[in-house]
Every structure is written in structure tokens, then in C-alpha cells.
Design an enzyme around this catalytic site. Structure first.
Site, PDB file in Angstrom:
ATOM      1  CD  GLU A 194      30.391  57.312  46.496  1.00 45.83           C
ATOM      2  OE1 GLU A 194      29.590  56.523  47.025  1.00 45.83           O
ATOM      3  OE2 GLU A 194      30.609  58.459  46.939  1.00 45.83           O
ATOM      4  CD  GLU A 389      28.200  61.635  44.713  1.00 40.17           C
ATOM      5  OE1 GLU A 389      28.001  61.522  45.944  1.00 40.17           O
ATOM      6  OE2 GLU A 389      28.017  60.714  43.905  1.00 40.17           O
TER       7      GLU A 389
HETATM    8  C1  BG6 Z   1      27.468  59.257  47.709  1.00 41.44           C
HETATM    9  C2  BG6 Z   1      26.568  58.637  46.662  1.00 41.44           C
HETATM   10  O1  BG6 Z   1      28.168  58.270  48.353  1.00 41.44           O
HETATM   11  O2  BG6 Z   1      26.858  59.919  48.753  1.00 41.44           O
HETATM   12  C3  BG6 Z   1      25.250  59.355  46.457  1.00 41.44           C
HETATM   13  O3  BG6 Z   1      27.242  58.534  45.420  1.00 41.44           O
HETATM   14  C4  BG6 Z   1      24.680  59.714  47.811  1.00 41.44           C
HETATM   15  O4  BG6 Z   1      24.397  58.545  45.695  1.00 41.44           O
HETATM   16  C5  BG6 Z   1      25.646  60.638  48.537  1.00 41.44           C
HETATM   17  O5  BG6 Z   1      23.413  60.275  47.775  1.00 41.44           O
HETATM   18  C6  BG6 Z   1      25.155  61.132  49.877  1.00 41.44           C
HETATM   19  O6  BG6 Z   1      24.788  60.044  50.671  1.00 41.44           O
HETATM   20  P1  BG6 Z   1      23.359  59.946  51.349  1.00 41.44           P
HETATM   21  O7  BG6 Z   1      23.312  58.614  51.926  1.00 41.44           O
HETATM   22  O8  BG6 Z   1      23.326  61.030  52.359  1.00 41.44           O
HETATM   23  O9  BG6 Z   1      22.351  60.153  50.272  1.00 41.44           O
END
Ligand code: BG6
Length: 490
Positions: A194, A389
Site C-alpha cells: 500500500e 488483501e
Molecule cells: C491493510 C493493511 O490496509 O489493511 C493490513 O495492508 C491491515 O496490514 C489491513 O491489517 C486491515 O486493516 P486493520 O487496520 O483492520 O488491521
């Protein structure tokens, strides 16, 4: 001319999951590891939901306190889920689900604890050797991110993080060390997780402590640090291709798909600009140059990016092989946003979309948006895509016999995987899908454990209490069947 109709996922589609070193490993004081930016993240009762921006904008005082701390119980990323010691058990569970790929990251501080050492730390290198060997044993292809929300804290204190050009060379050395070491084990790589997020959370992504700069200069600082990351990313691509000729290396974008709130052309223009701005980060890494709308923006805001001779050539010559991205939500924008209902939890906030449900953390759930995003990105770049993701944070409850019936999670994934399949049928070249996250871990933004993403439950609370035992949730068996049927049965 006969046209081939695509009916579903290709046979070699890479199904799996994604985690990051700083959110799972723990063992922050083991194997010679140095302290990283992630090790500074605090969880305390007082920092409730909605206050997580504070984790992102850390002060020098907080850094000093964190480095000096002897009681580290409020620093959850230092303990993670103890993947450092339990990775064999976890990989066996991923193997049982049928994973073809697992996205992990390498903690820079395990290899170069301060970032400045002449030689890499052998114990750190050995840990990832063992991890990749174990993945391969479980028939799981490693997909490795070089930089996922962490860098040596030493470089924050000595160099102002990525603002200092020197960090490009230090990162280059780190990248070369791991490419050489894992050349026979890792084929798929990602440079920066990101990379766009440096604008939203400067410390997490760029090691920038905002308090060190005046409000008038901070934007320039961020774009300068970003430029260094772009150059470092391109140099990593160059070395990866040289050292591992058969490798594939990609960039990674937070895909923030933005809709116009109405068909007012001014709303449409605003949404277009937001999407264009989001694509700026992948444009540079895929096309190899800064888009002209950004040059105009920089000129209008008096932002001056210092480039060294040869930088533009480096960007142009070493573009990525594929575009990977995270997709959690879509956004809405309007010229009248001030007068409209907002959603607070979305990564970039914004206007509420009345057609969408939200997660408990206020992230708007939009499976159709994933199909739109996939088509739009493929139309734009015509290079392979990888969803690295996608997932939903939720509170899980242990039922009788420790069962976890997480139908809400299954329903989230059903929607997104269905739409992803439609995009593949539309002709999008998609290499794989790694859910975030296949196992519960420490939240990046809030450092909570209670915000659970996994198909596998980890018995640990926000304060680190619990047995750390792993339990299969209902979604574990559901995803296992999705993989077994190559996405036919969703
Ligand atoms: C993404 C990141 O933006 O979102 C991850 O690359 C992160 O590292 C994921 O865990 C979910 O976000 P959060 O804040 O709910 O853990």
C-alpha cells in the site's frame, strides 16, 4: 473467428491468504531483531475504536517511551500471534485448507536490525529460510512483500525515515540480500505494501514523524519520501529481475474505488479526480513516470520533489510485472460532502453509501465494487492483477465446544469471490487471491486482537491474555471447499 469464452477461474489460480510480519510474528526481541516502527504501536483502553489515527501519528516522546519500555504488554505488535514460534502449526492448517500461496512479509529489522549494518543478520535470514522451506513442504508458494508497514526505528531517528535519500541505498542492500538468499525458494515478490498510504499514515508507511515538520512543509515531505520509495521500488525490481530471472515482482495499491454521490458532472469530476489520484501510485510503478496531472498539482501547491540525476530513467526502466492490491470497501464523494452523513471507519472516510451494509468497524461492504475495480484496473494497465488483501474484521464469539459460527464472514467472502469470478469471466487476467487474513492477528490500524479476520481463531485478547491455541472456524471449512472446487462452489 471463434472466441474463447472464459467460464471460471483458471486451473493454476493461486488461492490463499495474506499476513504481515509485524502483525503475526512476535518475537520482537529474538533472533537478533532490531526494533521497528511497528514495535512502537500502543494498545491501551483509552485508545478506543475511532481513535486509531493516533497510532499513525506518533510523536518523538512516544517513540522514546516505546524504546525505553520494560513492560511491553501494551505493544501488541511485539508479540503478534507468536507465528515466529508457531509457524509450522499455522502452515499445516493453511495446507489443510488447500492453500496454493501465502503472502508474508520479511521484517527488515530481522535482516538488518538497525538498517545500517554492513552484513545481514544470519539468524534472521535463517528464520525466513526455515519459513519458506516449510511453506514449500506444504505445497504453498511464497509471495513475499519486502516492506509491509515497518522499517528500523533507528532510521526514523537518524534519517527521518524515507525522507532521507540514504534510505534508498540501505533498502536496496536489504532487497539484494534477500533476493540472493531466497533466489531458489521465492518466485513472487511485492515491493511496498500500500505505497499510497504514506499520505494517510506517514509514520506507519514512511517512518515520518509529522511533529518534526511544520504544517506548511509536511505535504512536500511526504511526496519527497514517496519519491524515494518509488526509486527504491524500481531498484528492487531491477535487482529481482537480475538475481532471479524467472521471478515476478509487483507493486501494491490500496484500491480505493470512489463513486460520485450523484450524476452532477461536478460530483463526477470529483470522483474521477479521486480515482486518478489513487492510480497515481500504480501509474508511476507500471508506466514508469509521474502522470502530468500530478505535476500540475505539485506546481499549484508549490511542492518540489528533489530528484537525483538518473531517477527518471530508473523509474522508466524498471516497471513491475503485475499489480497487486487490497480491496476492502468503496468510497463515495460529493461536492456537498460537508452536508452529508459520513462513515467514520473507512480507510479514507467519506460520504455514506445508502446502498451498502457496513462492518462493525464501519467499513462499507461492496462486492460489486471489486468487479468494477478489477475491470477498471485491467482496462487501464493490461497487466496481470493479484488480489492480495480482502476480508472483514469482526468480533467472533466462542460457542459450545469452542465452535465459531462466523456466517457473516462467509457471506462477505461469498459476495467478493463471486464478483471476482465475474471479473475473470469478463476477461481480467487475475493470478490469485489471498484473503486478509487467514488467521486472526493484530490489527494494523487499531492494534486490537478483537478485530478478527481469520478462518482460524487465535485464543488471545487485546492485552495478550490467552493460550494462543488455534481453532478452526466454520469459515475454515467453507474456504477449504472453495479452493477444492477452484471457486466453483462459493
Ligand atoms: C491493510 C493493511 O490496509 O489493511 C493490513 O495492508 C491491515 O496490514 C489491513 O491489517 C486491515 O486493516 P486493520 O487496520 O483492520 O488491521
Amino acid at each position: 473467428m471463434s472466441k474463447q469464452i472464459i467460464t471460471g477461474f483458471p486451473d493454476n489460480f493461486l488461492w490463499g491468504g495474506a499476513v504481515a510480519a509485524n502483525q503475526v510474528e512476535g518475537g520482537s526481541d529474538q533472533g537478533g531483531k532490531g526494533l521497528s516502527t511497528a514495535d512502537m504501536a500502543v494498545y491501551r483502553d483509552a485508545l478506543g475504536r475511532g481513535e486509531y489515527e493516533k497510532h499513525y501519528s506518533i510523536s518523538d516522546r512516544q517513540i522514546q517511551d516505546a524504546i525505553a519500555a520494560t513492560d511491553i504488554s501494551c505493544y501488541p505488535k511485539r508479540r503478534g500471534i507468536d507465528f515466529y514460534h508457531r509457524y509450522k502449526e499455522d502452515l499445516a492448517l493453511f495446507g489443510e485448507m488447500g492453500f496454493k500461496v501465502l503472502r508474508v512479509s520479511i521484517a527488515w529489522t530481522r535482516i538488518f536490525p538497525n538498517g545500517t549494518e554492513d552484513q545481514p543478520n544470519e539468524e534472521g535470514l535463517r528464520f525466513y529460510d526455515d519459513l519458506f522451506d516449510e511453506m514449500i513442504k506444504n505445497n504453498i508458494e511464497p509471495l513475499v512483500t519486502l516492506s509491509h508497514y515497518e522499517m528500523p526505528i533507528h532510521l526514523v531517528n537518524e534519517c527521518n525515515g524515507w525522507l532521507d535519500r540514504k534510505v534508498v541505498g540501505l533498502f536496496e542492500k536489504f532487497a539484494i540480500s534477500v533476493f540472493e538468499r531466497y533466489r531458489n525458494k521465492v518466485k513472487y515478490w511485492i515491493t511496498f505494501n500500500e505505497i499510497d498510504s504514506i499520505i494517510r499514515h506517514p509514520f506507519t508507511t514512511g517512518g515520518i514523524v509529522p511533529d518534526r515538520f511544520s504544517s506548511g512543509e509536511i505535504e512536500n515531505v511526504l511526496y519527497q519520501a514517496l519519491h524515494h520509495q518509488f526509486v527504491a521500488s524500481a531498484l528492487a525490481v531491477k535487482h529481482c529481475h537480475n538475481i532471479i530471472p524467472e521471478s515476478k515482482i509487483g507493486c501494491m495499491l490500496t484500491r480505493l474505488l470512489t463513486y460520485a454521490e450523484s450524476c452532477d458532472p461536478n460530483d463526477m469530476l470529483l470522483a474521477h479526480r479521486e480515482n486518478q489520484l489513487n492510480y497515481f501510485f500504480s501509474d508511476v510503478q507500471i508506466r514508469g513516470y509521474y502522470p502530468s496531472h500530478m505535476n500540475r498539482r505539485f506546481a499549484e501547491k508549490n511542492i518540489q520533489i528533489a530528484m537525483e540525476q538518473g531517477d527518471e530513467e530508473i523509474l522508466r526502466q524498471h516497471t513491475v510485472d503485475f499489480l497487486s492490491f487490497s480491496y476492502y470497501m468503496s468510497l463515495v464523494t460529493s461536492i456537498n460532502a460537508d452536508k452529508m452523513d459520513k462513515v467514520s471507519g473507512n480507510i479514507a472516510g467519506g460520504v455514506k453509501n445508502p446502498y451498502l451494509e457496513k462492518t462493525e468497524w464501519d467499513w462499507q461492504i461492496d462486492p460489486v465494487g471489486l468487479r468494477i475495480a478489477l475491470n477498471d484496473m485491467y482496462d487501464r494497465y493490461q497487466i496481470p492483477l493479484f488480489v492480495v488483501e480482502n476480508g472483514m474484521g469482526a468480533t467472533d464469539t466462542l460457542g459450545p465446544d469452542n465452535q465459531i459460527i462466523d456466517d457473516y464472514r462467509i457471506s462477505y467472502f461469498q459476495g467478493h469471490i463471486r464478483e471476482m469470478r465475474e471479473a475473470v469471466k469478463d476477461g481480467v487476467e487475475l493470478w490469485g487471491y489471498t484473503s486478509w487474513a487467514p488467521i486472526d492477528l493484530i490489527s494494523a490500524s487499531t492494534s486490537e486482537m478483537a478485530k478478527r479476520y481469520g478462518f482460524i481463531y487465535v485464543d488471545q485478547d487485546n492485552y495478550g491474555n490467552g493460550t494462543l491455541n488455534r481453532l478452526r472456524k466454520k469459515s475454515f471449512y467453507w474456504y477449504q471447499n472453495v479452493i477444492a472446487t477452484n471457486g466453483e462452489e462459493i
